[in-house]
Design a protein around this motif. Structure first.
Motif, mmCIF file in Angstrom:
data_model
loop_
_atom_site.group_PDB
_atom_site.id
_atom_site.type_symbol
_atom_site.label_atom_id
_atom_site.label_comp_id
_atom_site.label_asym_id
_atom_site.label_seq_id
_atom_site.Cartn_x
_atom_site.Cartn_y
_atom_site.Cartn_z
ATOM 1 N N CYS A 31 0.850 -1.190 0.000
ATOM 2 C CA CYS A 31 0.000 0.000 0.000
ATOM 3 C C CYS A 31 0.891 1.246 0.000
ATOM 4 O O CYS A 31 1.670 1.455 0.929
ATOM 5 C CB CYS A 31 -0.906 0.011 1.220
ATOM 6 N N HIS A 33 0.026 4.211 0.412
ATOM 7 C CA HIS A 33 -0.469 5.237 1.334
ATOM 8 C C HIS A 33 0.102 5.047 2.732
ATOM 9 O O HIS A 33 0.562 5.987 3.365
ATOM 10 C CB HIS A 33 -2.000 5.193 1.399
ATOM 11 N N CYS A 34 0.066 3.804 3.236
ATOM 12 C CA CYS A 34 0.543 3.578 4.608
ATOM 13 C C CYS A 34 1.756 2.657 4.659
ATOM 14 O O CYS A 34 2.364 2.488 5.707
ATOM 15 C CB CYS A 34 -0.586 3.017 5.471
ATOM 16 N N VAL A 36 1.970 -0.621 4.283
ATOM 17 C CA VAL A 36 1.795 -2.005 4.724
ATOM 18 C C VAL A 36 1.985 -2.969 3.549
ATOM 19 O O VAL A 36 1.634 -2.652 2.410
ATOM 20 C CB VAL A 36 0.411 -2.212 5.400
ATOM 21 N N CYS A 51 -6.489 -1.289 0.655
ATOM 22 C CA CYS A 51 -5.704 -1.556 1.846
ATOM 23 C C CYS A 51 -6.611 -2.096 2.956
ATOM 24 O O CYS A 51 -7.706 -1.584 3.189
ATOM 25 C CB CYS A 51 -5.025 -0.262 2.295
ATOM 26 N N CYS A 56 -6.376 2.864 7.204
ATOM 27 C CA CYS A 56 -6.046 3.324 5.850
ATOM 28 C C CYS A 56 -7.209 3.104 4.883
ATOM 29 O O CYS A 56 -7.874 4.036 4.478
ATOM 30 C CB CYS A 56 -4.784 2.615 5.373
#
Ligand code: ZN
Length: 313
Positions: A31, A33-34, A36, A51, A56
């Motif tokens: 992901c 964005h975060c 993970v 996600c 998220c």
């Protein structure tokens, strides 16, 4: 003749996406964005993942935050372009890409620069080490337009090359580990201070440094296990294993390629072309890489290097 583009990922967009996912996400979807890894699920739209982190929950694709982000070019065309630029020793011009891939010239031009960005090595680990040799040398390529020429005093190689003196040409400094990797730089001027800084911050102190007789390396050379020079002025090109043949060989590949393929290279892009030639040299057949490996590594380098040059450089 076998079609080099017979593999499915060169022909079909879904196969291309799956190939990218395999290369960029070896441990499952990442992901952007975060951050993970492997904690996302596929949505109904092919290639779109969501996600699964409770904080998220955002959607993403494999091309997000890569040099391919927001591109309208089909992914399998991207992979063809990566392959072409990685497999031709001298590189491939935007014109060739435009004709070979049937893309608009402007599209091919942007694509080529993005692929160069993917090839750029962010590695900071020093070259050389105990028992290893690194050759350092500088060269000059392409004229600097008269208006931009700066008068400066060279502290190194004397201005002996009539029309091609350091003030009028674009300087390139390359460091080549013997039987290993190259790292090239395009400083504004290859003067003593600049070259010292490049050599000091990119070569392990335990290394034997090999250069020509240039004064540029005289002072920084003392910081290394040994600094051995060949005196080209007296026609000495090797003494024992002391030589600068590797770095000169690299310059020769670069210059032949640039003259043959990229006739017009603007100064502001020179470092990108150097990154491209460095990349191919660092993944050459002699070091155990084939065309496919090289293309896969360039694709891997596409991640985390979103296009940043448009309008800013
Ligand atoms: Zn996330």
């Amino acid at each position: 003749m076998t079609d080099i583009f017979s593999a499915p990922h060169f022909r079909d967009d879904n196969a291309a996406r799956e190939y990218l996912e395999k290369i960029l996400w070896p441990d499952g979807p990442v992901c952007p964005h975060c951050g993970v890894i492997g904690h996302a699920y596929a949505t109904k739209r092919p290639g779109v993942y969501r996600c699964a982190e409770s904080k998220c929950r955002k959607d993403f694709t494999v091309t997000m935050r890569t040099v391919m982000e927001r591109s309208k070019i089909a992914l399998h065309k991207w992979l063809q372009a990566f392959h072409l630029m990685c497999s031709s020793k001298k590189g491939m011009s935007a014109h060739q890409l435009h004709r070979t891939l049937g893309l608009r010239y402007e599209t091919a031009w942007f694509m080529a620069h993005r692929i160069r960005e993917a090839m750029r090595d962010g590695g900071l680990a020093p070259l050389g080490g105990r028992g290893k040799v690194v050759e350092a040398d500088e060269t000059y390529y392409g004229d600097i337009p008269e208006a931009q020429q700066r008068k400066f005093k060279t502290t190194g190689r004397p201005m002996s090359k009539k029309k091609s003196g350091p003030g009028k040409k674009r300087a390139i400094v390359s460091l080549v580990e013997r039987d290993g990797r190259v790292r090239s730089f395009h400083p504004a001027h290859a003067d003593g201070l600049t070259v010292t800084e490049i050599v000091r911050s990119n070569i392990d102190r335990e290394t034997r440094l090999h250069t020509d007789e240039s004064k540029l390396y005289f002072s920084v050379g003392k910081e290394f296990a040994a600094h051995e020079t060949v005196n080209h002025a007296t026609n000495e090109y090797a003494r024992g294993d002391v030589n600068t043949n590797s770095v000169e060989g690299y310059f020769s590949i670069f210059k032949r390629g640039m003259r043959g393929v990229y006739q017009h290279c603007k100064e502001k892009h020179l470092h990108r072309y150097l990154a491209e030639y460095d990349f191919r040299y660092n993944h050459r057949v002699k070091l155990g890489y084939n065309d496919g490996d090289r293309a896969a590594l360039a694709v891997k380098g596409a991640a985390g290097k979103r296009l940043t040059y448009r309008g800013r450089h």
